[in-house]
Every structure is written in structure tokens, then in C-alpha cells.
Design an enzyme around this catalytic site. Structure first.
Site, PDB file in Angstrom:
ATOM      1  CG  ASP A 151      50.732  54.372  31.754  1.00 29.81           C
ATOM      2  OD1 ASP A 151      49.934  55.318  31.828  1.00 29.81           O
ATOM      3  OD2 ASP A 151      51.093  53.846  30.685  1.00 29.81           O
ATOM      4  CD  GLN A 152      48.935  50.563  39.647  1.00 30.17           C
ATOM      5  OE1 GLN A 152      47.894  50.568  38.979  1.00 30.17           O
ATOM      6  NE2 GLN A 152      49.046  49.885  40.774  1.00 30.17           N
TER       7      GLN A 152
END
Length: 328
Positions: A151-152
């Protein structure tokens, strides 16, 4: 069937490859192509066939078409549209390992892995393209070399493929759950037990389609193993090993267990939870956190070509390490 003249194929001139069947095969077209062009997977050829980029005897067929003696096969690879072409962008990369076939990096928090809606520039893929002379071109056009994602706002170890053979092998290792992935997660609450297993089905959230949720009736099985690394009065540091790699798996599982990841606004670990802390000093510290405290700490797999065992440990991002120092 559609004739060649009825198709509108955007290609780069001559076919990528062509074959004439010289045996009575009775073999599916997609299987034949994956066996004779090992740099591309069967699923890749299936998509090309469905898109009309594979023709048999100048006609469009289905992936399951059974080849016969004398069949003439031509294959094109699609050309990226102008807006899909990726421009390399130099960026700082913490490289844990690199050779001709793979590269392992310690992804910084805040960096998106590959381009997508709202993230057309500045992704890890852009940085890898600036650093590497090549990346495997398998998969979606905007995801060269990407075999798994973080995830970012999750930091840590990530491997990307530079060669086509490495890509196909790594994809298979992930599919068969032969890649060891271990995370560190700072969570709210102090678990009563020292460790355990979370085994559920995960599916899209019934209301918010951008989120995932534990599902009773449908979804894909997700398995997470956790143990307490260190505990304080109101928070704990967990070591989490995932046996499956579902979207947001750790974040959803820990939230479902009543221990959301600190800083995770999406799954109950945001500023609202921080304000509920009894320790006011801790509360003020946690209100400054702007991302989930989740780190892909350890990654182990088999080298896709030499088959040698590889193992990597990614140092904590500075914000995560500083937060643990403050807690201690």
C-alpha cells in the site's frame, strides 16, 4: 470468425512472432503459445487472443481453439498509447539487492508502487525505470516488473522482476504461497495472548467499495499469523506473517481483531482512536501520525533463475523507528 480485414489492430508493424503448425497437435492455442514463447504466460496470451492480437489463418479465434496441421499463427504485441507510456523519473531508492533478473528495494512510505487513477507520476515504477536498464514487460502496461504490491503508506521490502523469466517464476511463487512475508505493525490495545492466527474470508466492503472487509458468506480466504514483539500499556508492536496476500489483509485482520494499526484512518486506527488514549503524552504523539505504522520487514523467496534461497530484512522507515524510540 472475423477476418483480418475486419479487425482494427493497433500494432507496431510486423508481427511479434509467427508459427506454422507442422504436427497434428489437438492442443489449445493459448497453451501452445505459452510453451513456444516462454517469456509470456498463458494468461497473457489468453488476453492477447481475446483482444484480437493473435490470428489463426488470418482469422480471430478463441483461446481454446484446437490447433490443426497447417494452421498459421501470427502474434502481435499491443503498442502503448501515448498516455500509457511511462517516462522514467529518478528518485532515491534504497536497494537491498540487485542482479540481472531482479531488484529488491526498501519502499519508502508515501510512494505508490505503480501508476493508477490519480497517480500518473512519481511512482516506484517510474523510479525503477530510471535506475534499471530494463524491467519485465509482463502484466498490465503500467506495471512493468511488478509481481506484488505494498500500500502507498506501507513501507518495506518489495521485489520487482527485470527479466521476463524472472517475472513468470516470481508470479508462480507468490501464487503458490512460497514467498515468506513478515511485517511489523504497531497496533492499538494490548493483546491478551502472545500470538495467534486470524483466518477469514475477505471481500469488498458492501458499502465502501474502496475498502475490504471480513465476509462470512463469500470472498477469498486470508490467513495471518501474529505474535507480540513488544507491548506497552495502550499499544503493542506485532510481528505478522501472511500466508496469503489479499488486498489490505493485515490492516483488515488486525482491525477485525480489535487492534487496528496505528495511523490507519481507513480501518479504525486514525486520529479518532488516538484521542481515546488515556495517556495524554501518547495521545499528542499519535495525533501527529499521518500514515499507518505497517512495515514489510522481512521477505524471503527462491531466486527465480538460480533457485538459490534469498532472504532480506528492510530497515524501518525513519518515522516508524523514531516512534518506537519515543515509546521506549
Amino acid at each position: 470468425m472475423l477476418s483480418l480485414s475486419a479487425l482494427e489492430i493497433e500494432t507496431q508493424g510486423d508481427p511479434e512472432c509467427s508459427f506454422v503448425v507442422r504436427d497434428e497437435l489437438n492442443q489449445r492455442l493459448d497453451i501452445f503459445l505459452s510453451e513456444h514463447c516462454s517469456e509470456h504466460s498463458r494468461s497473457r496470451f489468453k488476453k492477447l487472443i481475446q483482444d484480437g492480437l493473435v490470428l489463426v489463418n488470418e482469422q480471430r479465434v478463441k483461446p481454446g481453439y484446437e490447433l490443426r496441421y497447417g494452421d498459421k499463427i501470427v502474434v502481435w504485441l499491443p503498442v502503448l498509447k501515448a498516455q500509457e507510456q511511462l517516462v522514467p523519473e529518478p528518485m532515491p531508492l534504497e536497494i537491498l539487492y540487485e542482479d540481472e533478473d531482479i531488484i529488491v528495494v526498501n519502499k519508502a512510505p508515501g510512494v505508490v508502487v505503480h501508476p493508477g487513477a490519480g497517480h500518473e507520476e512519481g511512482t516506484l515504477v517510474h523510479g525503477l525505470l530510471a535506475h534499471c536498464s530494463r524491467l519485465a514487460m509482463q502484466g498490465a502496461p503500467q506495471r512493468p516488473g511488478i509481481v506484488h504490491r505494498l500500500d502507498q503508506n506501507t513501507s518495506g521490502a518489495l521485489v520487482a522482476a527485470k527479466s521476463e523469466r524472472a517475472y513468470l517464476n516470481l508470479i508462480q511463487q507468490f501464487k503458490e504461497h512460497r514467498v515468506h512475508k513478515e511485517y511489523l505493525a504497531l497496533v492499538y490495545g494490548r493483546p491478551r495472548e502472545g500470538g495467534g492466527e486470524i483466518r477469514t474470508q475477505l471481500d469488498r466492503h458492501p458499502v465502501d467499495r474502496k475498502k475490504m472487509a471480513v465476509s462470512v458468506k463469500k470472498g477469498r480466504e486470508a490467513v495471518s499469523l501474529w505474535s507480540v514483539e513488544k507491548a506497552w500499556d495502550e499499544v503493542a508492536l506485532l510481528r505478522v506473517t501472511i500466508q496469503t496476500g489479499r488486498t489490505h489483509q493485515i490492516r483488515v485482520h488486525l482491525s477485525h481483531s480489535g487492534h487496528p494499526v496505528v495511523g490507519d484512518e481507513t480501518y479504525g486506527g486514525g486520529k479518532r482512536r488516538a484521542r481515546s488514549l488515556k495517556d495524554k503524552t501518547l495521545q499528542q504523539l499519535f495525533l501527529q501520525i499521518d500514515r499507518q505504522m505497517l512495515h514489510a520487514w522481512h521477505l524471503a523467496f527462491e531466486h527465480p533463475l538460480s533457485h538459490a534461497p534469498l532472504s532480506f530484512t528492510a530497515p524501518l522507515a525513519s518515522d516508524f523507528a523514531e516512534l518506537l524510540n519515543r515509546l521506549s
